[in-house]
Structure formats: structure tokens, C-alpha cells
Design an enzyme around this catalytic site. Sequence first.
Site, short mmCIF file in Angstrom:
data_model
loop_
_atom_site.label_atom_id
_atom_site.label_comp_id
_atom_site.label_asym_id
_atom_site.label_seq_id
_atom_site.Cartn_x
_atom_site.Cartn_y
_atom_site.Cartn_z
N LYS A 57 -10.55 72.05 -2.85
CA LYS A 57 -9.77 72.34 -4.21
C LYS A 57 -8.22 72.63 -3.90
CE LYS A 57 -8.50 74.58 -8.06
NZ LYS A 57 -8.46 73.28 -8.84
N TYR A 80 -9.06 67.54 -15.78
CA TYR A 80 -8.87 69.07 -16.14
C TYR A 80 -9.98 69.58 -16.59
CZ TYR A 80 -5.59 72.53 -17.17
OH TYR A 80 -4.86 73.91 -17.12
N GLU A 139 -5.37 75.30 -23.19
CA GLU A 139 -5.34 74.75 -21.94
C GLU A 139 -5.46 73.35 -22.04
OE1 GLU A 139 -7.04 75.76 -17.42
OE2 GLU A 139 -7.95 76.63 -19.30
P1 ATP Z 1 -9.65 69.91 -7.63
O1 ATP Z 1 -9.71 71.10 -8.68
O2 ATP Z 1 -10.45 69.80 -6.75
O3 ATP Z 1 -8.12 70.24 -6.91
P2 ATP Z 1 -8.03 67.79 -9.09
O4 ATP Z 1 -6.85 68.06 -8.40
O5 ATP Z 1 -8.59 66.87 -9.75
O6 ATP Z 1 -9.25 68.56 -8.29
P3 ATP Z 1 -6.97 70.33 -10.77
O7 ATP Z 1 -6.22 70.58 -9.33
O8 ATP Z 1 -7.81 71.65 -11.19
O9 ATP Z 1 -7.95 69.08 -10.36
O10 ATP Z 1 -6.20 69.95 -11.52
C1 ATP Z 1 -6.39 69.49 -12.88
C2 ATP Z 1 -5.80 67.86 -13.47
O11 ATP Z 1 -4.75 67.89 -13.41
C3 ATP Z 1 -6.47 67.08 -12.34
O12 ATP Z 1 -7.84 66.87 -12.36
C4 ATP Z 1 -5.50 65.78 -12.73
O13 ATP Z 1 -5.83 65.21 -13.84
C5 ATP Z 1 -4.27 66.71 -13.17
N1 ATP Z 1 -3.51 66.73 -12.03
C6 ATP Z 1 -3.30 67.57 -11.13
N2 ATP Z 1 -2.63 67.46 -10.37
C7 ATP Z 1 -1.86 66.47 -10.40
C8 ATP Z 1 -0.78 65.65 -9.71
N3 ATP Z 1 -0.39 66.00 -8.80
N4 ATP Z 1 -0.60 64.51 -10.38
C9 ATP Z 1 -1.09 64.08 -11.67
N5 ATP Z 1 -2.10 64.55 -12.02
C10 ATP Z 1 -2.44 65.90 -11.63
MG MG Z 2 -9.62 70.72 -10.81
MG MG Z 3 -5.98 69.59 -7.54
MG MG Z 4 -9.28 70.86 -9.74
#
Ligand code: ATP
Ligand code: MG
Ligand code: MG
Ligand code: MG
Length: 519
Positions: free
Chosen positions: A449, A354, A388
Amino acid sequence: MASTLPAATGFLAAVQCDGGRSPGAFPAPRGADPAAPGAVFASAGPRAVIKARPGGPGLDAVLLHSGAPDAAHAHRRGRTVLLAGELYNRDELLTLLGAQAGPVTDADLLLALVDTYDLHAFRLLNGRFAAVVADGGRVLLATDHAGSVPLYVSAVPGTVLAATEAKALRTAPVGRRITAARRVRRLPGTHQVPAGTVLEIGVATADCTDHRTWAPTPARRIMAEQEATEAVRLALDRAVRARTGPDTPLVVLSGGIDSSSVAALTAHHRTGPVDTVSMGTDLADEFPQARVVAEHLGSAHRELTVHTDDLLRRLPHAVWAAESLDPDIIEYLLPLTALYLRLEGPGRRILTGYGADIPLGGMHRENRLPALDTALAHDMATFDGLNEMTPVLSGIAGHWSTHPFWDREVLDLLVSLESGLKRRHGRDKWVLRAAMTDLLPHETVTRPKLGVHEGSGTTSSFSRLLTDAGVPGDRVHRAKELVVQHLFDRVVVDGRHPDEVATADVVQLVADALEHDAL
Ligand code: ATP
Ligand code: MG
Ligand code: MG
Ligand code: MG
């Protein structure tokens, strides 16, 4: 129970003149004892009552702890430290204290640092915490650089109350206006301590002085590609190491570059197992992408599917935990809330990816650099108070979450990199992707992303709920804002349990009000 969790994850504290009453002396919700389980915190877990009578104003507190409450407070010569959360630069901090017998707990360490540096001790800390220091006639209330553990205060002459959840102060006497702090909606006299701040409050007068201990740098650093990627890799690796305890860590994994980086670094430096879990709904998931990473790393991986109806039923819980009024933030946090509530006990240490998108401009889907830096400056100027990163989100299910990308050193580095290192070679978050190429599959490193609110279908299902209730398409965002406000009023201001609050009722109320308004 020796725990992988911090000694304490929350508190309600009262510092009072005349020897002090207990925190129970201000009118408690429904006459309940604040030490009674479930009385004031959304966070789950045992509570312990602490009383310190050092001479001068006394400190009474209810500590939300994980089995060793005495590790969360420390006392010496009329000074008391109370710490919820943990420190990540202990080794560095210990070097400041010379050869004296090393403090054992983070609270001991903080007390020793305050003895040496007074309130400037908080400028030294890299951590995830909220702290209270009762010191003769004054109180220090401190947040970490990111305010990642929310801290609220209500102060009148003679009494300073502080708590890690606003709802714990809902029956407090109406506090004095604190100009340095943000007011909390419909809780008169309750304020949120800003991120990276120490509030210094005289107990007798309730006079308050604020001291900033951190601010995001406005300067940008120029680095060669390799230098930048190595710096990012090193900083993130340290942040991940500092956050993994002796027990098997759990990474919430989407298969996006942020959480995949954290999972990869966790697996890389551990010989033991790593657990990963991915959440999806009947409408959308990122299961295939997460599985690629889990298989690559050899983690013990789980997939949890939450039905969209159940997801939306958790909206009151997300607001209850985050105490945030921002509908976009609640949309990001809702799928995670539902995920955490599905993770059975005992309390786990959870790492997430996050927050990476803020300093890296990950939400920014185009090539122009000025717009990236403008968005970054805006986000860094406005994150405070959104909650957040709050640990209460997983705390409601008894877990402790921590976010390596908002480690102070990682954040300082990422914010400061010139934007051409973030958007480069046609990719977003380039410097992170380049830093992780050797540890992750190519398809993960190059994956665009996708926000958690998108990948789980949360935004669209929440919108659908509103349009089905009769909200016109162009008023959906406004309706979301109103739904979140109503939920906040019920579960924070009125102190109701979220199980007693039906999302559908609040949605109908808002839809009807908007229809009326439009006539
Ligand atoms: P990106 O930002 O490139 O998509 P990401 O998916 O890791 O990378 P976010 O989409 O910003 O990051 O989501 C924030 C965080 O919430 C993630 O890094 C992860 O730890 C958690 N998270 C997001 N989606 C899921 C999911 N479907 N299942 C479990 N954890 C999740
Ligand atoms: Mg992210
Ligand atoms: Mg993501
Ligand atoms: Mg992300």
C-alpha cells in the site's frame, strides 16, 4: 442532455409553513439569487428552481442537476421527494413494489418506497445520496449509510432549510440546536446530518427526532479463505457494475490494489473501452505502477503531472469542496482535487478505489491482529463528518465520483470479516489481493500500500511549505490543522471563492501566529 451522471448532485431546499417563501427569501450571499450560477454551491453545473405546493408546508429548492432536473424530484398526494445522487440496488428495491407500473427514476422509486415503508424506506437503500422528503407538516432529511453525500440542516419553527453544502446555509437564520447532529464550525444553528440517519423534523415546531438506518457491525465473521475471497469478488463486482453507466467509465488509477481492482472489474464486465487516469507531481508519482495495470487491462490511459506549486495552490479548493476540517483528510483529497480540476468536460462518471483501507485495515503496517481490529473499530466510529467521500470534490469540475469499496454491501462484508482474513500470509488487505489474482498482474496484486498523499508527495510538500515559512518541525501538524481552519473560515463561512484565497497568505498567517504563540 441524457446524462451518465445522476439527475441531481446537490440541492438547497426550504420547507416552510404559510405557503413558503422561496429559498431566496432568506438573506442570500451578496444579495444574489441562489438560483444564479455559482451563488451557493462549490459544485459546478446548471441549477433549476423547483416549487412544490402540495398543501401544508411548501417546498422550494434549487437543484444542481445534470440536464434533467425533473428526474430528481417526485410528488404524490402531498408528499415530495428530492434526491441528490443515485441508488445502486434498484432491482432489489423494485421487487418490493410488486406488479405496479415500475417507477422510472430513483426519485420515483424512493417516493413509492416511502409510501409503503414511511421513513423505514431508508433502511432499504444502498446508494450514494442525500434526500429530502416533505410530507405534510414534517420533513425527512436522509443520508446514505456512509453519509457519502454530505447533508446540512438549519431549522427554526416554521422553516427547515437543508443543503448538500454547508456554505449554502451560511446566510440562513440561526437554527435551533439539533442534539442528534454535529454543529458546523462558525455557522451557528447549522448542523450536519449524521451518516446513515433520517432526521424527522416537524416544520411548525422544528422539533427533531433522529432514526439510525445503518451502523457498522461490531461482529466478525469466520470464513474459509476461498469463501471469503469469492464473497469479496462478487460483492465488489456488483458494486462496480451498479456504478458504471452506458458511457465510457473513467477510473482514477494509482496502480495500488484498490484502484486497480476497480479498474480491472470495470474492464472485465464491459465490452467497450475503459479510461484510466493517473496523477503525479514533479516530486513523486506512481506512473510506472499505474501503467502496468493500464497496459494489462488495455485501458485508454493518461498521465497528468501537476506541479507542486499548483498542487498547493489548490488547498483552498479542496477545503471549499470537502468542507472538512481534518488536515489529514485534506491531504488525501488535495491531489484528487487537483486531478479532477485538470479533467476537462463534459462531466464524467468516475470510479475510484477510495475507502478500501478503512474496512481492510490497509493503513495498518504490522502483523498484530488486535491492533488491526482496534484501528478498524476506531476508523468506523470516526469517519462521519470528515466528508472523505464527498462528490463535491469532483463536482467542482463538473464530474461525478463514486466509490465501490463503500458500497453498502461491500462495506458490510469487508468490515465484518475477521481480521485474520485482512492481514494474512504476511500481507495487508490479503482477502482483496487474493480475490483479484486472476485479473491483475502479479506485481500489482502484491504491491504494498502507498497512500495517495505519499505517492504524490503531498504530505511532504505541504510540510515543506510550513517549515519554509518558519514553522518548527514539531508543530507542523498543528499548523496544518490551523491552515485548514483558516481556509474553511474563508471559503465556507465567509463564502469566498477559493480563487480569491492564497494558500501562501494563510500559511504565513499561521506561521506568524505560531511563532508569536511560542514566545
Ligand atoms: P493502496 O491503498 O493499496 O495504495 P490505491 O492506491 O488504489 O491502493 P489509495 O492510495 O488509498 O488507494 O488512494 C485512494 C484512491 O485515490 C485510489 O484508489 C485511486 O482511485 C485514487 N488515487 C490515488 N492515487 C492516485 C493517483 N496517483 N492518480 C490517480 N488516482 C489516484
Ligand atoms: Mg487505498
Ligand atoms: Mg495508493
Ligand atoms: Mg489505498
